[in-house]
Design a protein around this motif. Structure first.
Motif, mmCIF file in Angstrom:
data_model
loop_
_atom_site.group_PDB
_atom_site.id
_atom_site.type_symbol
_atom_site.label_atom_id
_atom_site.label_comp_id
_atom_site.label_asym_id
_atom_site.label_seq_id
_atom_site.Cartn_x
_atom_site.Cartn_y
_atom_site.Cartn_z
ATOM 1 N N GLN A 94 73.902 9.799 8.819
ATOM 2 C CA GLN A 94 73.212 10.946 8.237
ATOM 3 C C GLN A 94 74.046 12.219 8.333
ATOM 4 N N ARG A 95 74.775 12.408 9.438
ATOM 5 C CA ARG A 95 75.587 13.614 9.563
ATOM 6 C C ARG A 95 76.745 13.613 8.558
ATOM 7 N N GLU A 96 77.261 12.424 8.209
ATOM 8 C CA GLU A 96 78.298 12.349 7.184
ATOM 9 C C GLU A 96 77.721 12.686 5.812
ATOM 10 N N ILE A 97 76.522 12.196 5.536
ATOM 11 C CA ILE A 97 75.868 12.512 4.263
ATOM 12 C C ILE A 97 75.606 14.014 4.167
ATOM 13 N N ASP A 98 75.131 14.616 5.261
ATOM 14 C CA ASP A 98 74.889 16.057 5.270
ATOM 15 C C ASP A 98 76.175 16.841 5.050
ATOM 16 N N ARG A 99 77.250 16.381 5.658
ATOM 17 C CA ARG A 99 78.544 17.051 5.490
ATOM 18 C C ARG A 99 79.026 16.967 4.039
ATOM 19 N N LEU A 100 78.889 15.788 3.433
ATOM 20 C CA LEU A 100 79.276 15.622 2.030
ATOM 21 C C LEU A 100 78.429 16.507 1.125
ATOM 22 N N GLN A 101 77.127 16.502 1.351
ATOM 23 C CA GLN A 101 76.227 17.292 0.512
ATOM 24 C C GLN A 101 76.522 18.783 0.655
ATOM 25 N N GLY A 102 76.782 19.245 1.872
ATOM 26 C CA GLY A 102 77.108 20.652 2.095
ATOM 27 C C GLY A 102 78.383 21.063 1.394
#
Length: 160
Positions: A94-102
């Motif tokens: 989830q933290r990787e997805i959040d980083r990509l989305q940001g």
């Protein structure tokens, strides 16, 4: 201080490579993601079929998806065959997805798949990159550098 080198992923069998991505984009960061596939898609990829030339990844509803990738139908798949261009879910923390989305929302970056491969455990993986598009001048500079390296290698080989 030297820039830290990216860790290399354990690629045993490369299936599809997006060679155009390194020419069209400045690659900032790379990620390794699992990919949710059906049985016939895995069989098709094991035969070396598949293309990610015009595909991209996007984040929808808190999940990452690989869009517009082409995994052709398996020849012996009968009625259980898959749809070749369906969106495929990418398996990331989830933290990787959040980083990509940001990065996509704030910095205007793109998530580009660089390759699909099987790792040493036999799992299908996708190498993703956070990338920023190049303009025409950057592409010309890339071509110029590539040509100079080729000429330099040729000169060193002939006169070395």
């Amino acid at each position: 201080m030297a820039r830290p080198q990216h860790k290399t992923f354990d690629k045993k069998k490369s299936v599809a490579e997006n060679r155009r991505a390194r020419f069209d984009y400045h690659i900032d960061d790379t990620f390794e993601a699992g990919i949710a596939l059906t049985g016939t898609e895995v069989k098709s990829l094991r035969f070396g079929e598949g293309s990610i030339a015009e595909s991209y990844a996007e984040v929808r509803g808190g999940e990452a998806w690989l869009v517009n990738s082409n995994v052709p139908e398996f020849s012996h798949g009968n009625r259980f065959n898959h749809e070749p261009k369906r969106p495929r879910k990418l398996l990331l923390h989830q933290r990787e997805i959040d980083r990509l989305q940001g990065a996509v929302e704030r910095k205007g970056m793109t998530i580009v798949p660089l390759s699909i491969y099987f790792n040493s455990r036999g799992r299908a993986k996708v190498e993703l990159a956070l990338a920023r598009g190049k303009n025409a001048a950057d592409k010309r500079a890339t071509i110029k550098d590539r040509d100079w390296k080729r000429d330099k290698a040729r000169l060193l080989r002939d006169h070395g």
